[in-house]
Design a protein around this motif. Structure first.
Motif, PDB file in Angstrom:
ATOM      1  N   LEU A  92       0.827  -1.108  -0.199  1.00 42.21           N
ATOM      2  CA  LEU A  92       0.063  -0.278  -0.068  1.00 42.21           C
ATOM      3  C   LEU A  92       0.834   1.263  -0.101  1.00 42.21           C
ATOM      4  CD1 LEU A  92      -2.966   1.217   0.258  1.00 42.21           C
ATOM      5  CD2 LEU A  92      -2.657   1.044   2.847  1.00 42.21           C
ATOM      6  N   HIS A  93       0.802   1.970  -1.086  1.00 42.40           N
ATOM      7  CA  HIS A  93       1.557   3.381  -1.144  1.00 42.40           C
ATOM      8  C   HIS A  93       0.525   4.355  -0.895  1.00 42.40           C
ATOM      9  CE1 HIS A  93       5.341   2.210  -3.677  1.00 42.40           C
ATOM     10  NE2 HIS A  93       4.725   1.020  -3.092  1.00 42.40           N
ATOM     11  N   GLY A  94       1.092   5.325  -0.490  1.00 45.01           N
ATOM     12  CA  GLY A  94       0.097   6.552  -0.347  1.00 45.01           C
ATOM     13  C   GLY A  94      -0.449   6.435   1.337  1.00 45.01           C
ATOM     14  N   SER A  95       0.029   5.603   1.919  1.00 45.22           N
ATOM     15  CA  SER A  95      -0.620   5.413   3.323  1.00 45.22           C
ATOM     16  C   SER A  95      -0.906   6.739   4.301  1.00 45.22           C
ATOM     17  CB  SER A  95       0.034   4.381   3.932  1.00 45.22           C
ATOM     18  OG  SER A  95      -0.028   3.310   3.238  1.00 45.22           O
ATOM     19  N   SER A  96      -0.140   7.666   3.978  1.00 43.98           N
ATOM     20  CA  SER A  96      -0.250   8.867   4.820  1.00 43.98           C
ATOM     21  C   SER A  96      -1.656   9.540   4.680  1.00 43.98           C
ATOM     22  CB  SER A  96       0.908   9.917   4.520  1.00 43.98           C
ATOM     23  OG  SER A  96       1.982   9.356   4.769  1.00 43.98           O
ATOM     24  N   GLY A  97      -2.250   9.243   3.558  1.00 47.87           N
ATOM     25  CA  GLY A  97      -3.735   9.781   3.470  1.00 47.87           C
ATOM     26  C   GLY A  97      -4.724   8.806   3.933  1.00 47.87           C
ATOM     27  N   VAL A  98      -4.405   7.749   4.615  1.00 48.52           N
ATOM     28  CA  VAL A  98      -5.241   6.670   4.946  1.00 48.52           C
ATOM     29  C   VAL A  98      -5.143   6.812   6.512  1.00 48.52           C
ATOM     30  CG1 VAL A  98      -6.156   4.375   4.887  1.00 48.52           C
ATOM     31  CG2 VAL A  98      -4.687   5.569   3.033  1.00 48.52           C
ATOM     32  N   ALA A  99      -6.790   6.563   7.024  1.00 48.10           N
ATOM     33  CA  ALA A  99      -6.779   6.866   8.601  1.00 48.10           C
ATOM     34  C   ALA A  99      -6.415   5.528   9.048  1.00 48.10           C
ATOM     35  CB  ALA A  99      -8.080   6.827   8.930  1.00 48.10           C
ATOM     36  N   ASP A 100      -5.927   5.458  10.506  1.00 50.30           N
ATOM     37  CA  ASP A 100      -5.619   4.232  11.196  1.00 50.30           C
ATOM     38  C   ASP A 100      -6.475   2.888  11.046  1.00 50.30           C
ATOM     39  OD1 ASP A 100      -3.276   5.539  12.276  1.00 50.30           O
ATOM     40  OD2 ASP A 100      -4.012   5.741  14.268  1.00 50.30           O
ATOM     41  N   GLN A 101      -7.872   3.117  11.170  1.00 49.16           N
ATOM     42  CA  GLN A 101      -8.789   1.951  11.107  1.00 49.16           C
ATOM     43  C   GLN A 101      -8.674   1.476   9.748  1.00 49.16           C
ATOM     44  OE1 GLN A 101     -10.714   0.380  13.635  1.00 49.16           O
ATOM     45  NE2 GLN A 101     -10.413  -1.011  11.840  1.00 49.16           N
TER      46      GLN A 101
END
Length: 282
Positions: A204-213
């Motif tokens: 998964l790239h771009g994980s900075s834009g994804v919430a923890d859950q």
């Protein structure tokens, strides 16, 4: 512990069904902070140096060798990964330098050209025992495999892996690079179909834009390697800014860089623990 092959970390995480954090190095202080976070968590870490970062420093070797030296003295397993290399020669240089893995990014190429170039890089890396990640789809923010609205097709992904022999595949499932807000929506159903179609770990790239859950849900659906850069850069930068604002007369860069480095430790430890345990504390 010491510098370890990325394959070792990826295989262990995939077997457990948990996530393996892969965090980007910008300069020496980020590498130090990220490794300190991994040691606090007592968990392994993949350190990543991107092509853009290598270009910023005028070449790959100086930062790579420094990162390897830090990894060798770490108390937890640490591997070194080349991230988003569009230059085949740079990917091969990373293999020669002793990186544990490389990511060749041919997503900007036509499909057949991507297959051919990725296969060339993979053959070179595998001859040296180096793990290879590739990318298929469109992940936005870099005009690469994660552009908004574009998704990786499971059938094409399976064909691509078979044709290139790569060890892991970054896929487009709704995330985007360089996001400063954690508002991306992932396609969990697609992640599940990709997991079912492939016999290599998903990235998964771009994980900075994804919430923890949502990251936890993505790992449960089939993601293994979780890349984080911008989110952690924010912690570093905010700490530097606060330090300078608190002391306008400050001129010693070690003092404000230390503040940035120290700010990475708790957050990198928290993320590694989240990915490895899949225990979300709301």
């Amino acid at each position: 512990m010491t510098l370890v092959p990325t394959a070792e970390l990826m295989s262990a995480a995939a077997a457990r069904g948990t996530g393996q954090g892969a965090f980007n190095v910008i300069h020496l202080e980020t590498a130090e902070g990220l490794i300190a976070g991994a040691q606090r968590a007592g968990l392994p870490l993949i350190l990543q140096i991107s092509e853009n970062c290598a270009r910023y420093h005028g070449g790959l070797e100086p930062l790579a060798l420094a990162s390897m030296a830090l990894a060798k003295r770490a108390s937890v397993p640490v591997s070194l990964h080349l991230d988003h290399a569009e230059d085949e020669q740079l990917a091969m240089q990373a293999v020669d330098l002793g990186f544990g893995s490389i990511m060749y990014d041919g997503a900007h190429l036509a499909y057949e050209d991507n297959v051919a170039a990725t296969a060339r890089v993979t053959d070179y890396a595998h001859a040296m025992g180096v793990y290879v990640e590739a990318e298929l789809g469109k992940v936005g923010g870099k005009d690469g495999a994660h552009a908004p609205g574009v998704r990786t097709d499971p059938k094409e992904a399976a064909d691509f892996v078979a044709a290139t022999g790569v060890d892991a595949l970054a896929v487009a499932v709704g995330s985007s690079h360089a996001m400063t807000e954690r508002s991306a929506t992932l396609d969990l159903e697609l992640i599940g179909r990709l997991r079912g179609s492939l016999d290599v770990p998903l990235v998964l790239h771009g994980s900075s834009g994804v919430a923890d859950q949502d990251i936890v849900s993505a790992i449960s659906a089939g993601m293994t390697k979780i890349n984080v850069s911008t989110h952690l850069n924010g912690f570093f930068t905010r700490a530097v800014r606060d330090c300078l604002n608190a002391d306008p007369a400050l001129v010693d860069p070690r003092r404000y860089l230390r503040a940035g480095r120290d700010a990475l430790v708790p957050e990198s430890a928290r993320l590694l623990t989240l990915f490895a345990t899949l225990e979300y504390d709301s």
